[in-house]
Design a protein around this motif. Structure first.
Motif, PDB file in Angstrom:
ATOM      1  N   THR A   1      40.903 -84.091 253.912  1.00 61.17           N
ATOM      2  CA  THR A   1      39.917 -83.424 253.063  1.00 61.17           C
ATOM      3  C   THR A   1      40.017 -83.910 251.622  1.00 61.17           C
ATOM      4  OG1 THR A   1      40.061 -81.461 254.477  1.00 61.17           O
ATOM      5  CG2 THR A   1      39.055 -81.186 252.313  1.00 61.17           C
ATOM      6  N   THR A   2      41.245 -84.073 251.141  1.00 62.92           N
ATOM      7  CA  THR A   2      41.430 -84.559 249.769  1.00 62.92           C
ATOM      8  C   THR A   2      40.896 -85.966 249.602  1.00 62.92           C
ATOM      9  OG1 THR A   2      43.408 -83.188 249.535  1.00 62.92           O
ATOM     10  CG2 THR A   2      43.130 -84.987 247.958  1.00 62.92           C
ATOM     11  N   MET A   3      41.175 -86.839 250.574  1.00 63.95           N
ATOM     12  CA  MET A   3      40.703 -88.219 250.493  1.00 63.95           C
ATOM     13  C   MET A   3      39.179 -88.289 250.601  1.00 63.95           C
ATOM     14  SD  MET A   3      43.226 -90.033 249.786  1.00 63.95           S
ATOM     15  CE  MET A   3      42.283 -91.545 249.840  1.00 63.95           C
ATOM     16  N   THR A   4      38.590 -87.379 251.367  1.00 66.29           N
ATOM     17  CA  THR A   4      37.129 -87.346 251.466  1.00 66.29           C
ATOM     18  C   THR A   4      36.504 -87.014 250.113  1.00 66.29           C
ATOM     19  OG1 THR A   4      37.261 -86.653 253.777  1.00 66.29           O
ATOM     20  CG2 THR A   4      35.187 -86.267 252.634  1.00 66.29           C
ATOM     21  N   LEU A   5      37.080 -86.016 249.431  1.00 63.27           N
ATOM     22  CA  LEU A   5      36.569 -85.649 248.112  1.00 63.27           C
ATOM     23  C   LEU A   5      36.784 -86.776 247.110  1.00 63.27           C
ATOM     24  CD1 LEU A   5      35.339 -83.584 246.218  1.00 63.27           C
ATOM     25  CD2 LEU A   5      37.596 -82.585 245.898  1.00 63.27           C
ATOM     26  N   LEU A   6      37.962 -87.401 247.142  1.00 62.71           N
ATOM     27  CA  LEU A   6      38.220 -88.526 246.243  1.00 62.71           C
ATOM     28  C   LEU A   6      37.283 -89.698 246.536  1.00 62.71           C
ATOM     29  CD1 LEU A   6      42.141 -88.556 246.057  1.00 62.71           C
ATOM     30  CD2 LEU A   6      40.536 -87.872 244.268  1.00 62.71           C
ATOM     31  N   SER A   7      36.977 -89.915 247.807  1.00 59.07           N
ATOM     32  CA  SER A   7      36.037 -90.978 248.163  1.00 59.07           C
ATOM     33  C   SER A   7      34.685 -90.737 247.512  1.00 59.07           C
ATOM     34  CB  SER A   7      35.877 -91.046 249.690  1.00 59.07           C
ATOM     35  OG  SER A   7      37.101 -91.332 250.314  1.00 59.07           O
ATOM     36  N   LEU A   8      34.228 -89.493 247.569  1.00 54.64           N
ATOM     37  CA  LEU A   8      32.950 -89.161 246.942  1.00 54.64           C
ATOM     38  C   LEU A   8      32.981 -89.430 245.448  1.00 54.64           C
ATOM     39  CD1 LEU A   8      30.133 -87.832 246.938  1.00 54.64           C
ATOM     40  CD2 LEU A   8      31.286 -85.631 246.724  1.00 54.64           C
TER      41      LEU A   8
END
Length: 338
Positions: A273-280
């Motif tokens: 979830t953290t990496m998904t937000l950082l990707s955005l």
């Protein structure tokens, strides 16, 4: 950081290239199916290219309508918005909150600014898609090179097996992510259209299509798709209608995308979830609205090139996916731990 800033500098070129790559990957099963059926060579290029161009032109048309309708609605609902502001000031005054500072803040709250933000996002995407000549040429070139590229990858298995496997996994995960997101996005969009129609919110079909497009944007896409119909519900039917719109969207999104979709998506993304937000955040900074739309596929590509292709990258893959490696003691059966 140097690489990301370099990509940002030439974003007008990199953005269409990456968009074309993702679109070609999305329709590659069609080419494989035609090849197995013994279809003529020209159809292996023409059919996938036609499907992609239809999708691309359809999205451009939708974004064009969204930008035009948003601009028209901004001027149409000006009096209603001013009336709501006056009512809010009266309510605040009854509770003793109507100070000069609060009144000044309310007066400076301009409806045009809200619509400008929504219109700016749609215009940013439209600006990329409007380079149709470049995108079309790239799509044609990639469709022509798809078959030779597959053969080259097969020959490279003996030299760089992990890299070839990582690229295959990237293509597979990207297609699975796009298919599952599209199917459940269509379900959410259809339910949103029905809810908006029942609530008499203007242009329900348009906002349903916008919800489908923003479904590909992780985390923040739901808010972007909700903002226009919620604001129109406020202007058309008052706070009660706006609350019903928000509740409808939240319930539909929670049931479909939080309870049902993860069971079908599984580990297709491979990002925590953290990496998904950082990707955005990262890709939106680098490539703007298009980066937000392609955030997950682009992060999957980076993972394939830098982590999955590395023989020593298993621990890094576990960090960004939030899942333990297959050979870790916690995943080993009792009595068989390494």
């Amino acid at each position: 950081m140097i690489t990301l800033f370099g990509i940002r500098t030439i974003g007008s070129i990199v953005g269409p290239v990456l968009l074309a790559l993702v679109l070609v990957l999305a329709v590659s099963p069609v080419r494989t199916w035609l090849h197995r059926r013994g279809a003529p060579g020209w159809t292996l290029v023409a059919v996938p290219l036609t499907i992609v161009l239809l999708l691309l032109f359809g999205m451009v048309a939708i974004l064009t309508i969204a930008v035009a309708q948003t601009a028209n609605l901004a001027s149409t609902y000006g009096p209603q918005f001013n009336q709501l502001i006056a009512q809010a000031q009266k309510v605040a005054a009854k509770f003793g909150v109507g100070t000069d500072q609060v009144n000044q803040a309310i007066k400076s709250f301009d409806l045009g600014k809200i619509f400008a933000l929504i219109q700016g996002f749609a215009s940013g995407l439209f600006g990329v898609f409007s380079a149709l000549v470049l995108v079309t040429v790239l799509l044609l070139a990639m469709c022509l090179d798809a078959q030779p590229f597959s053969r080259v990858l097969a020959l490279g298995t003996a030299h760089r097996p992990r890299l070839v496997l990582a690229l295959h996994e990237f293509a597979h995960k990207t297609r699975r992510y796009l298919i599952v997101s599209t199917v459940f996005g269509l379900v959410c969009a259809a339910l949103d259209v029905i809810a908006l129609w029942l609530l008499n919110v203007p242009l329900p079909l348009l906002w349903g299509v916008l919800a489908l497009i923003t479904n590909y944007i992780p985390n923040l896409g739901f808010i972007i798709g909700l903002a226009p119909p919620a604001l129109l519900g406020l202007l058309e039917g008052g706070p009660k209608t706006m609350i019903f719109v928000i509740v409808s969207y939240v319930v539909i999104n929670f049931v479909v995308q939080s309870l049902i979709q993860p069971k079908f998506l599984g580990d297709a993304v491979g990002l925590s979830t953290t990496m998904t937000l950082l990707s955005l955040l990262v890709w939106a900074f680098v490539l703007g609205p298009l980066g937000a739309l392609l955030a997950i596929p682009l992060s999957l590509l980076v993972r394939a090139l830098l982590i999955d292709s590395d023989p020593n990258g298993e621990w890094a893959a576990a960090l960004i996916s939030g899942e333990l490696p297959s050979g870790s003691p916690e995943k080993s059966p009792p009595g068989k731990r390494p």
